[in-house]
Design a protein around this motif. Structure first.
Motif, PDB file in Angstrom:
ATOM      1  N   GLY A   1       2.707 -13.759   8.067  1.00  0.00           N
ATOM      2  CA  GLY A   1       3.815 -12.871   7.723  1.00  0.00           C
ATOM      3  C   GLY A   1       5.016 -13.028   8.630  1.00  0.00           C
ATOM      4  O   GLY A   1       5.909 -12.185   8.590  1.00  0.00           O
ATOM      5  N   THR A   2       5.085 -14.054   9.448  1.00  0.00           N
ATOM      6  CA  THR A   2       6.161 -14.321  10.391  1.00  0.00           C
ATOM      7  C   THR A   2       6.089 -13.367  11.577  1.00  0.00           C
ATOM      8  O   THR A   2       6.151 -12.146  11.402  1.00  0.00           O
ATOM      9  CB  THR A   2       7.557 -14.226   9.734  1.00  0.00           C
ATOM     10  N   ILE A   3       5.975 -13.965  12.745  1.00  0.00           N
ATOM     11  CA  ILE A   3       5.818 -13.165  13.958  1.00  0.00           C
ATOM     12  C   ILE A   3       6.993 -12.212  14.134  1.00  0.00           C
ATOM     13  O   ILE A   3       8.143 -12.607  14.015  1.00  0.00           O
ATOM     14  CB  ILE A   3       5.687 -14.104  15.175  1.00  0.00           C
ATOM     15  N   GLY A   4       6.691 -10.962  14.388  1.00  0.00           N
ATOM     16  CA  GLY A   4       7.727  -9.960  14.597  1.00  0.00           C
ATOM     17  C   GLY A   4       8.071  -9.173  13.343  1.00  0.00           C
ATOM     18  O   GLY A   4       8.770  -8.169  13.418  1.00  0.00           O
TER      19      GLY A   4
ATOM     20  N   TRP B   1       3.834  -0.621  22.969  1.00  0.00           N
ATOM     21  CA  TRP B   1       2.403  -0.635  23.296  1.00  0.00           C
ATOM     22  C   TRP B   1       1.709   0.586  22.705  1.00  0.00           C
ATOM     23  O   TRP B   1       0.602   0.492  22.174  1.00  0.00           O
ATOM     24  CB  TRP B   1       2.194  -0.650  24.807  1.00  0.00           C
ATOM     25  N   GLY B   2       2.372   1.726  22.824  1.00  0.00           N
ATOM     26  CA  GLY B   2       1.773   2.951  22.314  1.00  0.00           C
ATOM     27  C   GLY B   2       1.482   2.850  20.819  1.00  0.00           C
ATOM     28  O   GLY B   2       0.375   3.135  20.353  1.00  0.00           O
ATOM     29  N   ILE B   3       2.485   2.397  20.074  1.00  0.00           N
ATOM     30  CA  ILE B   3       2.313   2.298  18.624  1.00  0.00           C
ATOM     31  C   ILE B   3       1.267   1.237  18.286  1.00  0.00           C
ATOM     32  O   ILE B   3       0.374   1.451  17.466  1.00  0.00           O
ATOM     33  CB  ILE B   3       3.667   1.967  17.953  1.00  0.00           C
ATOM     34  N   GLY B   4       1.372   0.092  18.958  1.00  0.00           N
ATOM     35  CA  GLY B   4       0.406  -0.982  18.702  1.00  0.00           C
ATOM     36  C   GLY B   4      -1.015  -0.519  18.990  1.00  0.00           C
ATOM     37  O   GLY B   4      -1.937  -0.755  18.197  1.00  0.00           O
ATOM     38  N   GLY B   5      -1.202   0.152  20.120  1.00  0.00           N
ATOM     39  CA  GLY B   5      -2.533   0.635  20.489  1.00  0.00           C
ATOM     40  C   GLY B   5      -3.049   1.662  19.497  1.00  0.00           C
ATOM     41  O   GLY B   5      -4.212   1.621  19.073  1.00  0.00           O
ATOM     42  N   ALA B   6      -2.173   2.599  19.103  1.00  0.00           N
ATOM     43  CA  ALA B   6      -2.597   3.658  18.187  1.00  0.00           C
ATOM     44  C   ALA B   6      -3.010   3.079  16.836  1.00  0.00           C
ATOM     45  O   ALA B   6      -4.046   3.451  16.270  1.00  0.00           O
ATOM     46  CB  ALA B   6      -1.467   4.672  18.009  1.00  0.00           C
ATOM     47  N   LEU B   7      -2.216   2.141  16.324  1.00  0.00           N
ATOM     48  CA  LEU B   7      -2.553   1.536  15.021  1.00  0.00           C
ATOM     49  C   LEU B   7      -3.855   0.745  15.119  1.00  0.00           C
ATOM     50  O   LEU B   7      -4.684   0.772  14.205  1.00  0.00           O
ATOM     51  CB  LEU B   7      -1.423   0.632  14.540  1.00  0.00           C
TER      52      LEU B   7
ATOM     53  N   LYS C   1      14.857   2.530  15.695  1.00  0.00           N
ATOM     54  CA  LYS C   1      15.936   1.538  15.540  1.00  0.00           C
ATOM     55  C   LYS C   1      16.109   0.750  16.824  1.00  0.00           C
ATOM     56  O   LYS C   1      16.354  -0.459  16.785  1.00  0.00           O
ATOM     57  CB  LYS C   1      17.237   2.255  15.182  1.00  0.00           C
ATOM     58  N   ALA C   2      15.988   1.437  17.952  1.00  0.00           N
ATOM     59  CA  ALA C   2      16.132   0.722  19.230  1.00  0.00           C
ATOM     60  C   ALA C   2      15.024  -0.305  19.388  1.00  0.00           C
ATOM     61  O   ALA C   2      15.227  -1.375  19.965  1.00  0.00           O
ATOM     62  CB  ALA C   2      16.114   1.716  20.380  1.00  0.00           C
ATOM     63  N   MET C   3      13.828   0.005  18.855  1.00  0.00           N
ATOM     64  CA  MET C   3      12.748  -0.978  18.899  1.00  0.00           C
ATOM     65  C   MET C   3      13.102  -2.212  18.092  1.00  0.00           C
ATOM     66  O   MET C   3      12.895  -3.350  18.524  1.00  0.00           O
ATOM     67  CB  MET C   3      11.448  -0.375  18.344  1.00  0.00           C
TER      68      MET C   3
ATOM     69  N   THR D   1       2.061  -7.798  15.777  1.00  0.00           N
ATOM     70  CA  THR D   1       3.344  -8.447  15.507  1.00  0.00           C
ATOM     71  C   THR D   1       4.485  -7.715  16.215  1.00  0.00           C
ATOM     72  O   THR D   1       5.438  -8.334  16.682  1.00  0.00           O
ATOM     73  CB  THR D   1       3.568  -8.590  13.983  1.00  0.00           C
ATOM     74  N   LEU D   2       4.378  -6.384  16.337  1.00  0.00           N
ATOM     75  CA  LEU D   2       5.414  -5.635  17.066  1.00  0.00           C
ATOM     76  C   LEU D   2       5.410  -6.030  18.534  1.00  0.00           C
ATOM     77  O   LEU D   2       6.448  -6.284  19.136  1.00  0.00           O
ATOM     78  CB  LEU D   2       5.175  -4.121  16.940  1.00  0.00           C
ATOM     79  N   VAL D   3       4.214  -6.084  19.119  1.00  0.00           N
ATOM     80  CA  VAL D   3       4.093  -6.476  20.525  1.00  0.00           C
ATOM     81  C   VAL D   3       4.619  -7.896  20.716  1.00  0.00           C
ATOM     82  O   VAL D   3       5.380  -8.185  21.640  1.00  0.00           O
ATOM     83  CB  VAL D   3       2.626  -6.373  20.988  1.00  0.00           C
ATOM     84  N   TYR D   4       4.214  -8.769  19.806  1.00  0.00           N
ATOM     85  CA  TYR D   4       4.631 -10.170  19.852  1.00  0.00           C
ATOM     86  C   TYR D   4       6.158 -10.265  19.766  1.00  0.00           C
ATOM     87  O   TYR D   4       6.802 -10.986  20.522  1.00  0.00           O
ATOM     88  CB  TYR D   4       4.016 -10.909  18.663  1.00  0.00           C
ATOM     89  N   GLY D   5       6.745  -9.501  18.847  1.00  0.00           N
ATOM     90  CA  GLY D   5       8.184  -9.586  18.610  1.00  0.00           C
ATOM     91  C   GLY D   5       9.008  -8.976  19.728  1.00  0.00           C
ATOM     92  O   GLY D   5      10.101  -9.448  20.025  1.00  0.00           O
TER      93      GLY D   5
END
Lengths: 302, 234, 322
Positions: A248-251, A209-215, A182-184, A23-27
């Motif tokens: 859960g709503t994209i983003g 990407w880093g956070i998404g990949g790690a999770l 916050k910037a994200m 969802t982070l990547v999507y958002g």
């Protein structure tokens, strides 16, 4: 039944980890990353390589913590694998998606590229490890903890829930308290304004990407500990991940958390009536229902 | 002293040019209003100065720097801030977080600046923790300006700050703009509400069909009969 | 290999490439001309194959029924199998379109992906439906008695070519009609197409259904070629991914490109088999993965360096009609 709900929460928490990254990547980067499921597989297999290969080779003892099914090797492999997959995700962005963005390719072309990346990751896993199911530690059954109402839970599963809580809380704090976090959020909110404000959105994309990949890696390892490893494990998670994300709503990270738990519980409970192999269609049907009733998800506007 | 100048700007989104050799000069500390009919290219001019659009021809100079074609995230570092007409806030973030984002590129302690901005907009100070998405249009416009001021810019670009606001709120916004200017910030403001914009302007430019038509002191333009007839609605 | 063997091999290769060309043409309607992102081609592949199989075979009786479960068997001619496959795929596409076509492109992608996986699981698990993982065997082939079974592939190749040409011509005709122009308008700019009063949802739906029907034909053609089908054939790799690579390689929005892409990529696919045959024995079992890895890399290279494919899009379409 209580037991199924508990197992559903365990499965759901794993789905949540993946869905939050998706969802982070999507958002923020604004396309559907079809390689996200295979990030889960990548994480699980990198950890497998560490636990049964590298760490064994350098002589880390094969101990276990208390009544858990793993020990120091996994404790080391877990964060390393998260970092490796974060690196893989960033690398894919640099090699593929960034070039496509620079050319002005639309989100569908990016999604197609991610579908290609998904197959590439999966084929590499198949080439290196073959198509059979694998385990971090085969044939070791640990006694289950008895819960009220006759339910049982394995110590590993308690740890899985604990790890998910730790990771999600850390991400929450990161997004709420740190400047980069916050910037994200700002970039997800309004990318053009973020750029106008001086935020380097390309750097934000790398963090995302880093956070998404790690999770995703964490989710893959936890699933590997709970069940097993299989080259198609991540691909089979893809529909549940998207279902959780859309629900859960994209983003919306918190939406993805709730969505993941909902899908996980629904999938597990369905095994009381359906064959366990139908878990994936269960997630799919829930997704279609959301699309029909409330396509913007539970936290969506309008 | 001329702090910002755009000279002979020719620019368009596609092959079609929107602006043809448009020039403006801004003195330090003054308000410059740009007026003209719809489609005159007023907003396009702001976007070009800020680097969102790359001019085909012409030159943008800020202080001693040639900033032509610099990307927005670099222009903002030089000391120019920009408030877009729409989507100019981060709606899911709080007022306080919006201001923090305004200061994103600052690595020093900006708490002093934060206090100054809150002093300028006391309404915002009362609801720091409120999500901007829940605010009214006028309040959002203030958040947008507050965000842009966090960098202590020397020039502030405002794109139609009164657009979409209820008439009662418009004068409030213009008052705020004057307050901001009083702190020494030069302001370029693009406005549909031409009469109000010229009233507070030290200098005004009239654009039409993507070209310079006229420029003069704000009150002189207001007094100009032709300007009144053609651009101020009689 | 003597010359006859080589020719027979080339014929079998052409048959598979021709079947894939039909899929590419179907996908080209959806993606190339309308911009619909269907990544569940394998689902239509699967449904088309099973539909035609059950329409053309008799329901097992006697001892045979103990071993083969099949919910129905109509024992009808091949041509009705093809039509049935197309119609059923069209109906399923229609049902998928309802919740997804009003939303952003990626929802259709996720939904088609889900439906493909779901159908594969259903055919695998529900033994009463079509014999579960063992699948169906002994599918009839048209004009079977005409020639020596050894040479039957020539006849089947002719059938494939005829169907391919018919599909090709009907798509060409459709896209050169006003209907086709609207489709391309939607792909280029949905908003202005909507403003010019076109009912985008219905046009998209027609394109989705039309494409899916062509895919159903492809599935049926495949089933009667191999004479035996089982759920494990219709994987995302063989059923979806390779078809996308074919269309992108040939040039989406160009029917000649779709056909060319199918033959070229199928050629590459077979060619890599000869390459991996040279691998040491221990790696042989994993050779297909190496080959698919190469196909995946090929897709990424196309997307970055030659997104228009080999032939690129035909820009002259609307000029030709005037």
């Amino acid at each position: 039944m209580v037991e199924l709900v508990i197992y559903g929460i365990v499965l759901g928490s794993i789905i949540s980890l993946g869905a939050i990254g998706l969802t982070l990547v999507y958002g923020i980067i604004r396309f559907a990353n079809f390689a996200h499921g295979d990030f889960l597989s990548a994480g699980a297999y990198v950890a497998l390589f560490m636990v049964t290969g590298l760490l064994a080779w350098i002589g880390i003892p094969d101990t276990t913590f208390g009544s858990l099914s793993f020990g120091w090797r996994m404790a080391i492999a877990f964060p390393v694998s998260m970092a490796v997959v974060a690196g893989v995700a960033i690398l894919l962005d640099q090699i593929l998606y960034r070039r496509l963005r620079a050319k002005g390719s639309g989100p569908v072309i990016l999604a197609m590229s991610s579908l290609g990346a998904a197959f590439i990751i999966r084929m590499i896993i198949l080439i290196l490890w073959g198509a059979d199911s694998l385990f971090y530690r085969p044939g070791l059954m640990r006694p289950a903890i008895e819960l009220p109402l006759g339910a049982k839970i394995r110590p590993d599963q308690v740890l899985i829930l604990f790890m998910v809580v730790v990771l999600v809380s850390s991400l929450h704090l990161f997004l709420k308290r740190t400047k980069m976090g916050k910037a994200m959020r700002a970039t997800a909110d309004n990318k053009e304004l973020a750029l106008v404000t001086g935020i380097d959105t390309e750097r934000i994309i790398m963090w995302t990407w880093g956070i998404g990949g790690a999770l995703a890696a964490a989710a893959g390892i936890l699933y590997g500990i709970d069940v097993q490893l299989h080259p198609y494990m991540g691909w089979n998670f893809l529909i549940p991940l998207f279902a959780a994300t859309i629900l859960g709503t994209i983003g919306n990270m918190y939406g993805a958390l709730i969505g993941g738990l909902t899908i996980g519980v629904a999938q597990q409970v369905s095994t009381a009536f359906l064959m366990p192999t139908y878990k994936l269609p269960v997630a799919f049907v829930i997704m279609i229902l959301i699309l029909l009733i409330r396509p913007e998800g539970i936290f969506g506007k309008e | 002293m001329i702090i910002l100048s755009a000279k002979d700007i020719t620019v368009g989104y596609t092959e079609v040019d929107i602006l043809h050799e448009v020039s403006i000069d801004v003195q330090a500390g003054e308000i410059v209003s740009i007026i003209g009919p719809n489609g005159a290219g007023k907003s396009t001019l702001l976007k070009t100065i800020f680097g969102i659009l790359k001019p085909r021809n012409g030159k943008v100079t800020f202080k001693d720097w040639d900033i032509t074609g610099l990307k927005p995230n670099m222009v903002v570092r030089k000391g120019i801030s920009y408030v877009p007409q729409v989507d100019n806030v981060f709606p899911s973030m709080t007022i306080h977080e919006n201001l923090e984002m305004g200061a994103f590129i600052r690595n020093d302690d900006y708490s002093q600046r934060l206090r100054e901005v809150y002093d300028l907009f006391p309404v915002m100070a009362e609801r720091k923790k409120q999500k901007v998405g829940q605010l009214s249009g006028g309040q959002r416009q203030m958040v947008a300006m507050g965000r842009a001021l966090m960098l202590d810019p020397q020039v502030l670009l405002l794109d139609e700050p009164s657009a979409g606001l209820a008439p009662v709120l418009v004068s409030g916004i213009f008052e705020k703009i004057k307050d901001i200017n009083a702190t020494g910030v030069a302001i370029i403001i693009v406005e549909q509400n031409a009469r109000e914009a010229l009233k507070m302007a030290h200098h005004g430019y009239v654009l039409a069909m993507g070209r310079n038509v006229l420029d003069d002191a704000g009150d002189a333009l207001l007094a100009n009969e032709e300007v009144g007839r053609l651009y101020l609605g009689g | 290999m003597e010359i006859g063997g080589i020719i027979a091999y080339l014929v079998s290769l052409a048959i598979m490439a021709g079947i894939y060309a039909v899929f590419c043409l179907g996908l080209n309607i959806q993606w190339g001309y309308t911009g619909l992102f269907n990544i569940g081609i394998a689902g239509f592949f699967c449904i088309g194959a099973y539909a035609s199989a059950m329409i053309t075979t008799p329901k097992p009786t006697g001892v045979y029924a103990h071993y083969v479960n099949q919910i129905f068997g109509l024992n009808l001619p091949f041509i009705l199998g093809l039509l049935g496959a197309a119609v059923i795929c069209g109906v399923i596409a229609f049902l998928i379109g309802i919740p997804t076509l009003k939303l952003k492109e990626d929802y259709l992608a996720i939904a088609t992906l889900g439906i493909a996986e779901t159908f594969r699981l259903i055919f695998n698990n529900e033994h009463w439906l079509a014999n579960g993982p063992r699948g169906l065997m002994g599918l009839p082939q048209p004009f079977q008695g005409l020639v020596d079974p050894k040479n039957y592939n020539y006849i089947y190749l002719i059938i494939i070519v005829i169907i391919m040409v018919v599909v090709y011509l009907s798509i060409e005709r459709a896209i050169r009609s006003p209907w086709g122009r609207v489709l391309r308008g939607i792909r280029e700019d949905e908003i202005s197409a909507a403003m010019s009063g076109k009912d985008i949802f219905h046009f998209k739906m027609q394109s989705l259904v039309f494409g899916a029907m062509v895919m159903g034909l492809g599935g049926a053609l495949y089933a009667h070629y191999t004479k035996a089908i089982s759920p494990d054939v219709f994987t995302p790799l063989y059923g979806t991914f390779i078809i996308w690579v074919m269309l992108m390689a040939g040039g989406s929005g160009n029917n000649k490109g779709a056909v060319l892409g199918a033959f070229v990529v199928w050629g590459i696919w077979i060619g890599t088999k000869f390459m991996t045959d040279l691998l040491p024995y221990t790696l042989k079992a994993r050779a297909p993965y190496i080959r698919f890895l190469l196909i995946g890399i090929l897709l990424e290279i196309i997307l970055i360096y030659r997104p228009q494919g080999l032939l690129g899009e035909e820009k002259e379409v609307s000029k030709l009609i005037e």
